[in-house]
Design an enzyme around this catalytic site. Structure first.
Site, PDB file in Angstrom:
ATOM      1  CG  ASP A 128       9.951  -1.016  47.660  1.00 51.95           C
ATOM      2  OD1 ASP A 128      10.862  -0.403  48.238  1.00 51.95           O
ATOM      3  OD2 ASP A 128       8.924  -1.435  48.228  1.00 51.95           O
ATOM      4  CB  CYS A 175     -11.529   1.195   6.151  1.00 52.40           C
ATOM      5  SG  CYS A 175     -11.694   2.753   5.269  1.00 52.40           S
ATOM      6  CB  CYS A 193     -14.206   5.446   8.659  1.00 54.06           C
ATOM      7  SG  CYS A 193     -15.001   4.826   7.174  1.00 54.06           S
TER       8      CYS A 193
END
Length: 766
Positions: free
Chosen positions: A457, A32, A35
């Site tokens: 561009d 989870c 951890c």
């Protein structure tokens, strides 16, 4: 394997000029968000580590460190000391070990689930029926054997193997967290099931030793077993779903064949692809995948490059054509001399970019991380308050107060918070890669959905980037061939597309092109060269003015005509005397107008940035529906123009393909490089569009928006679920078994919702 081989390290220099490196570690044992925080904190404590980002969905840790200050073995030792593991991989692209680890985890959870179901289902059915007997007397008559007083001992005997087998992984995780001074999901599960099981054992021991009047007769073995089985069901479904989030990477890795046919001294030899060397010549037969990047030295074939570009139509490849590893030769045999092998290939770089994006942490994840950091401790406090509140204020029995507290422990789901963002990022970036859009990081994916303005561009981005000479106008006694020849000789030292167009026209006209005596380039203005003792200037009218060229008034009519036809004007002067004009035109990309219309429909403002004169630029912009044009911009000034567009509440994207676009791409909030452009532009960009057309911009926007929408849905569900159901459990309105089912469903919902992106993210609708 050497220590260096294990280091998936890319060295770079950070903003402070300090040399850093990144190392990727596949972590095992995380369950989870708690951890994740533990592993991150553990890694950051290792001397030499600058930062660490851990991803629960990919189960990888990306560590930034000072080269030489910490070794991989130091990091592994720290992680293992914290109670987690690190997979050993043979090389960067070795997905087999990770896939095997995931498959083993899925199989482990499947076996535990089956074991739990076989014992828990009859346990719950019999136990719940016994509870109902008091409310439904007819059950006593129908099933008198359920009245047997020895059933609690049978329940204890059946539940104990379930608690030992299924509960061990949660007890180990809880102990691991306690050792690190934290608490996580395993803590909640272990405490909830442990309390129910231990209390039930106390109850039957009370019956044996005559203390039933003290501890009562209500045992909850079925609750403990059902919680573990339901959570294991969720864990199994979550593991399977998480495995599918990495499908895109696996598909990409599977594009490379295992073997290749190498031509050695005229003889064909089959060798593993990993043993290919740069310069090898490989034979690719019809229907085979090209093993690595290279140049065709012999043969003709239509090649399926859809894995790279997303374009379904095959492309004809013949001698001197570049081909990419992983593409398929459809109908001809090719002899390919390899130019890039192993980690240098385009496919390997794509995989690395996708893995980098999937392993990074999006800014929105910080909210979930902050909540996860205090989530489990808060739940433990709420469970304790629930127990005391029901016992003291609610005047409930000890058992009722305890079971309400167990429901609070079990209903809380930090996993949903931890998985909400990374699972969506994994699926979104993977799906994007399949469609030819490579996000460099999850931050870029998140930022794309917030764009308000996109600057384009012109040359090579909105236009084909392959200008051709459309006219030659000579003045002051010069003739057209001489003007073209002098301009072509002067431009031979330039790599600008317009220079190439002039040289190509001169060569096509059969003109003899000598080398200039000297050459000087003026960025954004043109070139100066000495040719047979004459000083030749080729470039913009600004260059002519700067060099005080005479006779420029004769160019006005030509300039006006060229502007109306959106042509670029290249002036030529010899010894400071105006010699004439070469007009050049570059056709728009076929999809440019439709793409601009789609950009506007999505609520974004397109802006054209070009070095062309304003009149010609406005003509092109008008054809595309672009209302804002910034013309006569020097390459060095493009980045400054982008910064000016970044006003209050303006998030600016920049789309370009050339070397002169690199500073602007880096300065923009989001740089998008056309993949057919230069490597330096791609390196400076946040997003690489593998195809040369503008539809990639739309796909990037749509993928970002779909992914962020899914993340918001996931986070809403995760927060809503916990905010609503934890108080419900505290009020005693939730049976612990139902709480366990809801907790399991929460994580599965988040992962499954992320997987929906596979179908939701499709080609951009214009």
């Amino acid at each position: 394997m050497t220590e260096a081989a294990k280091l998936n390290i890319d060295t770079l220099t950070d903003a402070a000029g300090v040399l850093t490196a990144t190392l990727d570690l596949p972590i095992t044992g995380m369950t989870c968000a708690g951890c994740v925080r533990t592993v991150e904190r553990t890694l950051k404590k290792v001397p030499g580590v600058i930062d660490a980002n851990v991803n629960l969905a990919t189960e990888h840790a990306v560590v930034s460190l000072k080269p030489g200050a910490a070794r991989r073995s130091d990091l592994v030792a720290a992680i293992e000391h914290a109670g987690y593991g690190v997979l050993e991989l043979e090389d960067d692209a070795d997905a087999d070990a990770e896939r095997k680890a995931r498959d083993e985890e899925i199989e482990k959870q499947r076996r535990l689930l089956i074991f739990g179901l076989v014992l828990t289902i009859p346990l719950v059915v019999i136990s719940m029926t016994r509870h109902l007997m008091h409310a439904v007397p007819a059950l006593m008559d129908a099933f008198p054997w359920l009245m047997w007083s020895g059933w609690p001992f049978v329940f204890a005997a059946v539940t104990t193997p379930v608690v030992v087998a299924l509960g061990r992984q949660y007890a180990d995780g809880a102990w691991k967290a306690a050792r690190n001074g934290t608490a996580n999901m395993d803590t909640l599960v272990a405490m909830g099931t442990g309390i129910a099981y231990v209390w039930s054992m106390i109850v039957i021991l009370g019956q044996v030793f005559g203390y039933s009047d003290v501890v009562g007769t209500d045992e909850y073995f079925e609750t403990s077993a059902a919680i573990l089985t339901l959570i294991t069901l969720g864990k199994f479904l979550e593991a399977r779903a998480k495995g599918r989030t990495g499908d895109a990477i696996r598909k990409l890795l599977n594009l490379t064949p295992q073997t290749a046919t190498v031509l050695i001294d005229g003889t064909e030899h089959t060798v593993p692809v990993k043993e290919l060397l740069r310069g090898d010549t490989v034979v690719v037969r019809p229907g085979e995948r090209i093993p690595a990047d290279g140049i065709v030295v012999k043969g003709v074939s239509n090649v399926d490059e859809s894995m790279l570009t997303g374009e379904p139509l095959p492309v004809r490849r013949a001698q001197d054509s570049e081909v990419v590893g992983g593409t398929i030769s459809l109908d001809g045999q090719l002899f390919v001399q390899l130019s890039r092998v192993g980690p240098e290939t385009t496919l390997a770089q794509i995989v690395r970019l996708v893995q980098q994006a999937q392993g990074s942490k999006a800014p929105i994840q910080r909210v979930a991380d902050q909540v996860s950091g205090v989530f489990v401790p808060v739940v433990l406090v709420l469970a304790a308050l629930t127990f005391l509140g029901w016992l003291v204020i609610g005047q409930a029995t000890f058992v009722q107060a305890m079971m309400n507290a167990v429901a609070v422990l079990v209903i809380a789901c930090p996993c949903a918070l931890g998985l909400a963002t990374p699972t969506a990022i994994m699926v979104g970036t993977g799906k994007a890669a399949e469609q030819g859009v490579l996000f460099r990081s999850s931050e870029a994916l998140e930022r794309a959905h917030a764009l308000t303005t996109i600057a384009f561009d012109k040359t090579g981005t909105l236009t084909e980037g392959k200008p051709v000479v459309s006219g030659i106008h000579a003045e002051n006694g010069f003739d057209a061939p001489d003007v073209l020849r002098l301009a072509a000789v002067a431009e031979r030292g330039s790599e600008h597309p317009i220079a190439t167009a002039i040289v190509n026209r001169a060569e096509a006209d059969g003109l003899t092109l000598d080398q200039p005596d000297d050459f000087e380039s003026r960025a954004g203005r043109g070139v100066l060269a000495t040719i047979s003792g004459r000083r030749v200037l080729v470039g913009s009218m600004r260059l002519m003015s700067d060099e005080k060229v005479t006779g420029l008034e004769q160019a006005r009519a030509i300039l006006e005509t060229a502007a109306q036809e959106a042509q670029t004007v290249v002036a030529v002067a010899v010894d400071a005397v105006f010699a004439g004009v070469i007009t050049v035109e570059d056709s728009l990309k076929p999809e440019a107008a439709e793409a601009m219309s789609a950009v506007i429909r999505r609520g974004l403002k397109p802006v054209m940035i070009t070095g062309d004169n304003a009149a010609a630029a406005r003509v092109i912009a008008g054809k595309l529906g672009i209302t804002e044009v910034i013309a006569d911009v020097l390459p060095s000034d493009k980045a400054e123009v982008v910064k000016q567009l970044q006003g209050p509440r303006q998030v600016v994207g920049m789309v370009g393909d050339g070397i002169n676009d690199a500073p602007a791409l880096a300065s923009a909030d989001l740089g998008l490089a056309i993949g057919t452009g230069t490597d330096i532009a791609i390196e400076a960009a946040d997003v690489t569009l593998m195809r040369g057309d503008l539809s990639g911009v739309l796909r990037a926007l749509d993928i970002s928006r779909a992914t962020m929408r899914t993340i918001y849905q996931n986070l809403f569900w995760a927060f809503f679920y916990n905010i609503i159901l934890i108080p419900v459990a505290m009020l005693g309105l939730l049976v612990p078994m139902f709480a366990a089912g809801a907790m399991a469903f929460s994580s599965v919902f988040v992962v499954s919702n992320s997987l929906r992106l596979k179908g939701a993210v499709t080609k951009a609708k214009r």
